[in-house]
Design an enzyme around this catalytic site. Structure first.
Site, PDB file in Angstrom:
ATOM      1  N   LEU A 251       0.849  -1.190   0.000  1.00 19.39           N
ATOM      2  CA  LEU A 251       0.000   0.000   0.000  1.00 19.39           C
ATOM      3  C   LEU A 251       0.885   1.240   0.000  1.00 19.39           C
ATOM      4  O   LEU A 251       0.926   2.014   0.942  1.00 19.39           O
ATOM      5  CB  LEU A 251      -0.946  -0.001   1.205  1.00 19.39           C
ATOM      6  CG  LEU A 251      -1.955  -1.138   1.255  1.00 19.39           C
ATOM      7  CD1 LEU A 251      -2.937  -0.930   2.391  1.00 19.39           C
ATOM      8  CD2 LEU A 251      -2.696  -1.283  -0.062  1.00 19.39           C
ATOM      9  N   HIS A 252       1.621   1.392  -1.100  1.00 13.48           N
ATOM     10  CA  HIS A 252       2.494   2.540  -1.262  1.00 13.48           C
ATOM     11  C   HIS A 252       1.823   3.533  -2.211  1.00 13.48           C
ATOM     12  O   HIS A 252       0.704   3.301  -2.651  1.00 13.48           O
ATOM     13  CB  HIS A 252       3.859   2.069  -1.765  1.00 13.48           C
ATOM     14  CG  HIS A 252       4.932   3.092  -1.666  1.00 13.48           C
ATOM     15  ND1 HIS A 252       5.098   3.898  -0.570  1.00 13.48           N
ATOM     16  CD2 HIS A 252       5.881   3.466  -2.545  1.00 13.48           C
ATOM     17  CE1 HIS A 252       6.121   4.710  -0.777  1.00 13.48           C
ATOM     18  NE2 HIS A 252       6.609   4.458  -1.974  1.00 13.48           N
ATOM     19  N   ALA A 253       2.461   4.601  -2.553  1.00 17.13           N
ATOM     20  CA  ALA A 253       1.903   5.773  -3.232  1.00 17.13           C
ATOM     21  C   ALA A 253       0.732   5.534  -4.185  1.00 17.13           C
ATOM     22  O   ALA A 253      -0.394   5.921  -3.891  1.00 17.13           O
ATOM     23  CB  ALA A 253       3.017   6.523  -3.946  1.00 17.13           C
TER      24      ALA A 253
END
Length: 89
Positions: free
Chosen positions: A14-16
């Site tokens: 759940l990154h950028a």
């Protein structure tokens, strides 16, 4: 209260970009969808910053929850996006 556990499919976690897509979808829902890791405090899934601070990586399990008439459909929509890998392209 409707709650579901899902695994993060995105290869980058759940990154950028994946977090932005999830936050946007959660914000469109008629109820507040929360997300947490096991043992953690729930945070609004509509918050990009909160999603990124979860530190959820590929394969991690997260718990989505919501209350109200549209809880199940709202949680299901967000869960479907988290379980897909389309957001890591």
């Amino acid at each position: 209260m409707f709650e579901v556990r899902v695994r993060v499919a995105s290869k980058v976690g759940l990154h950028a970009r994946p977090a932005a897509l999830i936050a946007r979808l959660a914000a469109e829902q008629p109820v507040t969808v929360t997300i947490r890791k096991e043992g953690g405090e729930p945070v609004p899934a509509a918050s990009l910053l909160n999603l990124m601070t979860l530190g959820a990586m590929h394969g991690d399990e997260v718990i989505l929850a919501a209350e109200g008439d549209a809880a199940q459909s709202s949680v299901d929509k967000v869960a479907e996006l988290i379980e897909s890998d389309e957001d890591s392209a």
